[in-house]
Design an enzyme around this catalytic site. Structure first.
Site, PDB file in Angstrom:
ATOM      1  N   LYS A  61      -3.860   3.284  -2.995  1.00  0.00           N
ATOM      2  CA  LYS A  61      -5.010   4.079  -3.443  1.00  0.00           C
ATOM      3  C   LYS A  61      -4.907   5.453  -2.806  1.00  0.00           C
ATOM      4  O   LYS A  61      -4.602   5.564  -1.628  1.00  0.00           O
ATOM      5  CB  LYS A  61      -6.323   3.433  -2.982  1.00  0.00           C
ATOM      6  CG  LYS A  61      -6.666   2.175  -3.730  1.00  0.00           C
ATOM      7  CD  LYS A  61      -7.880   1.491  -3.160  1.00  0.00           C
ATOM      8  CE  LYS A  61      -7.542   0.673  -1.959  1.00  0.00           C
ATOM      9  NZ  LYS A  61      -8.632  -0.097  -1.403  1.00  0.00           N
ATOM     10  N   ASP A  70       0.817  -1.218   0.000  1.00  0.00           N
ATOM     11  CA  ASP A  70       0.000   0.000   0.000  1.00  0.00           C
ATOM     12  C   ASP A  70       0.849   1.265   0.000  1.00  0.00           C
ATOM     13  O   ASP A  70       2.061   1.234   0.236  1.00  0.00           O
ATOM     14  CB  ASP A  70      -0.910   0.001   1.226  1.00  0.00           C
ATOM     15  CG  ASP A  70      -2.181  -0.809   0.980  1.00  0.00           C
ATOM     16  OD1 ASP A  70      -2.388  -1.244  -0.164  1.00  0.00           O
ATOM     17  OD2 ASP A  70      -2.949  -1.002   1.940  1.00  0.00           O
ATOM     18  N   MET A  84      -7.669   9.289   8.844  1.00  0.00           N
ATOM     19  CA  MET A  84      -8.173   9.843   7.579  1.00  0.00           C
ATOM     20  C   MET A  84      -9.048  11.069   7.856  1.00  0.00           C
ATOM     21  O   MET A  84     -10.104  11.251   7.228  1.00  0.00           O
ATOM     22  CB  MET A  84      -8.971   8.771   6.813  1.00  0.00           C
ATOM     23  CG  MET A  84      -8.097   7.628   6.327  1.00  0.00           C
ATOM     24  SD  MET A  84      -9.025   6.324   5.528  1.00  0.00           S
ATOM     25  CE  MET A  84      -9.453   5.302   6.926  1.00  0.00           C
TER      26      MET A  84
HETATM   27  C1  LIG Z   1      -6.395   3.773   5.493  1.00  0.00           C
HETATM   28  S1  LIG Z   1      -5.975   4.257   7.145  1.00  0.00           S
HETATM   29  C2  LIG Z   1      -5.032   2.843   7.575  1.00  0.00           C
HETATM   30  C3  LIG Z   1      -4.692   2.732   9.039  1.00  0.00           C
HETATM   31  C4  LIG Z   1      -3.748   1.595   9.340  1.00  0.00           C
HETATM   32  N1  LIG Z   1      -4.342   0.331   9.044  1.00  0.00           N
HETATM   33  C5  LIG Z   1      -3.258   1.611  10.785  1.00  0.00           C
HETATM   34  O1  LIG Z   1      -3.565   0.692  11.564  1.00  0.00           O
HETATM   35  O2  LIG Z   1      -2.508   2.523  11.111  1.00  0.00           O
HETATM   36  C6  LIG Z   1      -4.740   5.481   6.819  1.00  0.00           C
HETATM   37  C7  LIG Z   1      -4.712   6.547   7.891  1.00  0.00           C
HETATM   38  O3  LIG Z   1      -3.886   6.144   8.967  1.00  0.00           O
HETATM   39  C8  LIG Z   1      -3.252   7.256   9.517  1.00  0.00           C
HETATM   40  N2  LIG Z   1      -1.786   7.091   9.398  1.00  0.00           N
HETATM   41  C9  LIG Z   1      -1.145   6.024   8.932  1.00  0.00           C
HETATM   42  N3  LIG Z   1       0.189   6.185   9.037  1.00  0.00           N
HETATM   43  C10 LIG Z   1       0.392   7.385   9.594  1.00  0.00           C
HETATM   44  C11 LIG Z   1       1.543   8.124   9.983  1.00  0.00           C
HETATM   45  N4  LIG Z   1       2.781   7.648   9.810  1.00  0.00           N
HETATM   46  N5  LIG Z   1       1.370   9.339  10.527  1.00  0.00           N
HETATM   47  C12 LIG Z   1       0.151   9.840  10.733  1.00  0.00           C
HETATM   48  N6  LIG Z   1      -0.979   9.191  10.385  1.00  0.00           N
HETATM   49  C13 LIG Z   1      -0.862   7.977   9.837  1.00  0.00           C
HETATM   50  C14 LIG Z   1      -3.742   8.475   8.767  1.00  0.00           C
HETATM   51  O4  LIG Z   1      -4.880   8.983   9.431  1.00  0.00           O
HETATM   52  C15 LIG Z   1      -4.107   7.856   7.451  1.00  0.00           C
HETATM   53  O5  LIG Z   1      -5.022   8.651   6.735  1.00  0.00           O
END
Ligand SMILES: C[S@@+](CC[C@H](N)C(=O)[O-])C[C@H]1O[C@@H](n2cnc3c(N)ncnc32)[C@H](O)[C@@H]1O
Length: 257
Positions: A61, A39, A172
């Protein structure tokens, strides 16, 4: 490659960004994979744990502009696994936290494909923690909820469900931040409640933007994705657990007319 048999799907959590936050098990399993479907938020450094002959396929995506559909990802998983290949489905954070990992798991099972989950460290918990914001703290917060703000603008959601949770973590939440904050205030959360966006958590470009919930509702916060939003009094612990720069960098804009 194991051409005679049906392959296997590993749903692998890649952690929040820092490649060192990958689990030992994920590193071992990546070596087994013939194909890696990865991803957008997966650190490219993690791909070095895959075998050099493993096929690496980007299936990221973007919010708004879908580069590959979820259906196409289901088909890739099925096609490779049914051809006897071991597939590593590498997802940011934990695959089952707003990651559609469980849907991929179910589709794989429908095709008779063996599935194994390798949990990852979710950004929902690790990103605030690394920034110096614990989600629970004795006397301050006894509960937390993790929600997403993706696709919620204009929805008829019952926001009152989130009014009484001590700490609210929003994934998100960048694009719809003003609508989200307005909805939470209308549902009973305090406008003066502290809130923090943590952008690029665990990565060299990490940035923290502190505000009030009302400040977000008024469109005064400049922030970029990916970011985790934390709402609640635990945000005040930042100054105790991570005092001073470079951790804190508030950037407020003028209120929108
Ligand atoms: C599709 S969701 C997936 C979440 C993922 N499965 C998890 O457990 O962290 C993606 C969201 O996770 C958050 N996110 C993921 N990595 C991040 C990071 N390094 N810093 C800040 N937010 C992060 C943001 O809100 C982003 O829009």
């Amino acid at each position: 490659m194991r051409p005679e048999t049906t392959g296997k799907l590993y749903l692998i959590g890649a952690g929040p960004g820092d490649p060192e936050l990958l689990t030992v098990k994920a590193v071992r399993v990546l070596r087994e994979c013939d194909v890696i479907l990865y991803d957008r938020l997966v650190s490219r450094e993690i791909l070095k744990y895959a075998r050099s002959d493993a096929e690496r396929v980007y299936v990221g995506k973007h919010q708004g502009e879908q580069e590959i559909t979820q259906q196409a990802i289901f088909e890739l998983i099925a096609r490779h696994s049914l051809a006897g290949r071991t597939v590593g489905r590498l997802k940011g954070g934990d695959p089952l936290v707003f990651g559609r990992g469980a849907e991929e798991w179910a589709v794989a099972l429908e095709h008779g494909i063996e599935v194994e989950l390798i949990p990852g460290i979710s950004s929902a918990i690790a990103v605030p923690g690394l920034a110096g914001i614990p989600l629970t703290f004795r006397g301050v917060s006894q509960s937390f909820a993790v929600i997403t703000a993706h696709c919620r603008e204009g929805s008829t959601e019952d926001w009152s469900r989130y009014a009484n949770v001590d700490t609210l973590v929003v994934l998100m939440g960048v694009a719809n931040r003003a609508f989200l904050a307005q909805s939470l205030i209308a549902a009973g959360r305090r406008g003066d409640e502290p809130a923090a966006f943590i952008e690029n958590g665990s990565l060299p470009g990490q940035r923290i933007v502190v505000s009030s919930l009302a400040g977000i509702a008024e469109g005064r916060i400049d922030v970029c994705s990916p970011a985790v939003l934390v709402i609640g009094d635990v945000v005040n612990l930042l100054s105790r657990l991570a005092p001073g720069p470079p951790v804190q960098s508030a950037q407020a804009l003028e209120p929108r007319p």
